[in-house]
Motif scaffolding. Structure first.
Motif, short mmCIF file in Angstrom:
data_model
loop_
_atom_site.label_atom_id
_atom_site.label_comp_id
_atom_site.label_asym_id
_atom_site.label_seq_id
_atom_site.Cartn_x
_atom_site.Cartn_y
_atom_site.Cartn_z
N ILE A 95 0.85 -1.21 0.00
CA ILE A 95 0.00 0.00 0.00
C ILE A 95 0.87 1.24 0.00
O ILE A 95 1.65 1.44 0.93
N PRO A 96 0.77 2.09 -1.03
CA PRO A 96 1.43 3.39 -1.01
C PRO A 96 0.40 4.50 -0.84
O PRO A 96 -0.62 4.53 -1.52
N PRO A 122 -10.62 6.59 -2.33
CA PRO A 122 -10.42 6.20 -3.73
C PRO A 122 -9.98 7.35 -4.62
O PRO A 122 -9.13 7.17 -5.50
N LYS A 123 -10.53 8.53 -4.41
CA LYS A 123 -10.16 9.66 -5.27
C LYS A 123 -8.68 9.98 -5.16
O LYS A 123 -8.06 10.44 -6.12
N LEU A 124 -8.11 9.76 -3.99
CA LEU A 124 -6.68 10.00 -3.80
C LEU A 124 -5.86 8.79 -4.23
O LEU A 124 -4.86 8.93 -4.92
N GLN A 125 -6.29 7.61 -3.86
CA GLN A 125 -5.52 6.41 -4.15
C GLN A 125 -5.50 6.07 -5.64
O GLN A 125 -4.51 5.55 -6.15
N ASN A 126 -6.59 6.37 -6.35
CA ASN A 126 -6.65 6.02 -7.77
C ASN A 126 -5.68 6.83 -8.61
O ASN A 126 -5.41 6.49 -9.77
N ALA A 127 -5.14 7.90 -8.05
CA ALA A 127 -4.18 8.73 -8.79
C ALA A 127 -2.75 8.27 -8.58
O ALA A 127 -1.83 8.82 -9.19
N VAL A 128 -2.54 7.27 -7.73
CA VAL A 128 -1.19 6.76 -7.49
C VAL A 128 -0.76 5.91 -8.67
O VAL A 128 -1.50 5.02 -9.14
#
Length: 668
Positions: free
Chosen positions: A145-146, A166-172
């Motif tokens: 997990i990053p 999700p809105k933040l994690q999907n941009a990783v």
């Protein structure tokens, strides 16, 4: 004393990874770094600051005593309240078997080096800065997990039930590097301007970093050491060095207490003083003002000093419409996230205004500096004429007007109780809020709606300060405050304590303590034989859970009244000092004393299992020790002892004062 852009830009910097250490060293020749390593297994903490940036790196290694924890590498930056957290698991699947640690570079002997790579983005002129180092895995590991961007997002995961947005994690994004054997993780912030990067590269003959496809890309590391770099291009703040944060008379503390002064410097900036790292690492109004009040004698004064940095940060964030002082700011990527959640495309910062205690600290700390110090007196006019600029809604408003709006709120909300001394007219938590003062955890006040510290200490102390500031010409249009504020304060000082008083007869107290030890499942002695008379204390709050009129938890919040007030009702003062001395000297669970210090809560007299459960030693405000409460208790006792006459507390005339002095001597 808890958050990456274009693929081409990432791979460009992977190409020069081998040069990063030399770049860092060259930059640091003219910009000496401040370093601190604090090891507290299973955590290793590294603070690194220079004129480019400040970084806090934490390595969590389960094999060092935290087998239930996930292996983690975390980087926290004060700028933007931002950071990176990456979680690992052992490739062999055995929980608790993976150890990791930072290694010192052979070229410098340091675990970390600061980076300033200059501007790397045509859309963002801010320099890309951060930190680089060597991380060692003692067995093959999988990065699972990053989280890149905001400390708040990291905190939501680590403390909020592993919540990922999700809105933040999907941009990783996870990408291979142009440098053989390397990989990178990056994320563009929601502001479309800022990026966080994390890169890994091989050292020696370790396995190449392998990207594992799946629902989310993950990385595989072999046993051995890898170079990592963590960078971002958010505007940086101007940090106060250890020498700058202290006044001229306290400079010897830098050499005498290097760890403490380095830590203090890491949290001190020209624009604000920050709450603890890593989990908070941004403005918290109450925390910064308590720190100033407790440390005023050593902090730097004047323009550009630590005290004015703290006060200006508070004033900048006051809600000018109703005078409420900001509890916690929301900045950086998380500010954009919350704004977008509310349908606003903006990165403007915002504030949390739910606390009811923070307002009162503002006039207290202003009076303490601008009235009680010569430097403050000289600086008052220029300082108060400063125009706010941090919040859009306050832009152009003078600090004087913002301070007055808070004073107006204090006078307005304290007036009902001054007129009629009833429970209904005491200060209560805001509707819909379960917290409102420093014990701001779910069980901190036991559901209480009317907190002890606010009503018996902070309100009258705030009123005293408003009165003094008014007499010194700080406010306009309120001539009556010069006397009215003190009239209100006298009533609040004299008439609030009795609402919170708890008296437990000796026989009942002995039974309750014995019962509590059993309910808590403790093998420690109850010390019930120490109870030879009625036990008296002031409960945490009124109107608690389960229809409890008083939350019957003995506590250290007496320190606020001792530290902030010079009460004049001698009968009441003697009784108050007596119960304070008894409770802080008595061993837990009869009182608050332990070999390590005072517990902030003792639920032994609650009389139910829920008290034992809600204030256990695993609760944030349970049977635990808070160092600043110890410091305030000691300072408050010293203040009261100084009022007894004579230069030495030991000259006090009564047994009560002698008992207090014994504790004071022990505590310091």
């Amino acid at each position: 004393m808890s958050r990456p852009r274009n693929y081409g830009r990432v791979t460009l910097w992977l190409l020069i990874t081998p040069l990063l250490n030399s770049i860092a060293s060259a930059a640091n020749d003219d910009c000496p770094a401040s370093r601190l390593h604090l090891s507290e297994p299973p955590y290793d903490n590294y603070l690194l600051s220079d004129c480019h940036t400040s970084s806090h790196v934490i390595v969590t290694s389960p094999v060092r005593g935290g087998k239930d924890l996930d292996p983690r590498l975390l980087v926290a930056w004060p700028a933007g309240n931002s950071g990176i957290a990456i979680y690992f698991e052992p490739e062999n699947g055995v929980r608790g078997s993976l150890g990791l640690n930072l290694e010192n570079a052979t070229s410098t002997g340091n675990a970390l080096e600061s980076l300033d790579l200059g501007s790397t983005d045509s859309k963002n002129e801010n320099p890309r800065v951060g930190v680089t180092g060597l991380v060692h895995f003692d067995s093959p590991a999988i990065l699972t997990i990053p989280i890149l961007g905001s400390i708040r997002a990291i905190r939501d995961y680590s403390e909020g039930g592993k919540t990922l947005h999700p809105k933040l994690q999907n941009a990783v994004a996870v990408v291979p590097g142009d440098v053989p054997g390397g990989a990178a993780i990056y994320r563009d912030w929601l502001d479309k301007q800022t990026t966080t990067w994390l890169t890994f590269a091989q050292t020696g003959d370790v396995d190449a970093v392998k990207i594992i496809p799946g629902d989310r890309y993950t990385l595989r590391f072999g046993q051995g050491t890898y170079n990592f770099t963590a960078t971002f291009n958010y505007p940086q703040m101007s940090q106060l060095s250890p020498q700058q944060v202290l006044n001229s008379g306290s400079q010897d503390l830098v050499a005498q207490n290097p760890d403490q002064t380095t830590s203090l410097s890491f949290l001190s900036y020209k624009s604000k003083i920050l709450a603890g790292t890593w989990r908070f690492l941004t403005y918290f109004g109450r925390d910064s003002m308590i720190s100033v009040l407790l440390m005023r004698s050593i902090l730097s004064q004047g323009e550009g000093g630590a005290i004015e940095a703290a006060i200006s940060a508070v004033l900048e964030r006051v809600n000018k419409n109703d005078g409420t002082v900001c509890h916690e700011e929301v900045i950086g990527d998380y500010a954009t996230f919350l704004n977008q959640q509310n349908g606003v495309d903006s990165s403007a910062p915002s504030c949390d205004y739910k606390m009811v205690d923070t307002d009162y600290y503002l006039p207290i700390v202003m009076k303490d500096y601008f009235v009680d110090t010569e430097t403050g007196k000289d600086r008052a006019e220029d300082f108060l004429n400063t125009k706010a600029s941090f919040l859009q809604e306050n832009a152009g408003t003078s600090y004087r007007d913002l301070a007055q709006s808070t004073a107006e709120k204090i006078m307005k909300t304290s007036a009902p109780f001054a007129a009629s001394q009833s429970i209904e007219n005491l200060i209560q938590l805001k509707n819909g809020e379960s917290v409102g003062e420093w014990r701001d955890s779910n069980n901190g006040l036991g559901g209480g709606r009317i907190p002890y510290d606010v009503n018996t200490a902070l309100v009258p102390a705030g009123l005293r300060a408003v009165g003094r500031l008014a007499r010194d010409g700080f406010f306009t249009g309120h001539e009556d405050w010069k006397t009215l504020a003190d009239e209100y304060a006298q009533i609040w000082e004299d008439k609030t304590l009795d609402f919170f008083k708890v008296t437990v007869p000796a026989n009942e107290a002995r039974d309750l303590v014995t019962q509590y030890v059993k309910e808590a499942g403790s093998s420690a002695p109850a010390f019930s034989e120490r109870i030879t008379g009625d036990v008296v204390f002031y409960g945490l709050a009124l109107n608690g859970d389960n229809n409890q009129p008083i939350v019957r938890v003995m506590n250290t919040d007496d320190c606020f009244r001792l530290f902030l007030l010079d009460t004049t009702n001698q009968t009441q003062l003697s009784s108050f000092l007596d119960q304070t001395a008894n409770n802080i000297l008595a061993p837990f669970p009869v009182g608050l004393s332990t070999e390590a210090g005072l517990l902030v809560a003792n639920p032994a007299y609650g009389g139910s299992q829920s008290y034992a459960d809600n204030w256990s030693n695993s609760q944030y405000h349970g049977t635990v020790i808070w160092s600043w409460q110890l410091a305030m208790m000691a300072a408050g006792l010293q203040r009261q002892l100084d009022r007894c006459g004579g230069d030495k507390p030991g000259k006090s005339a009564s047994d009560t004062h002698s008992s207090i002095y014994k504790f004071f001597s022990f505590s310091i």
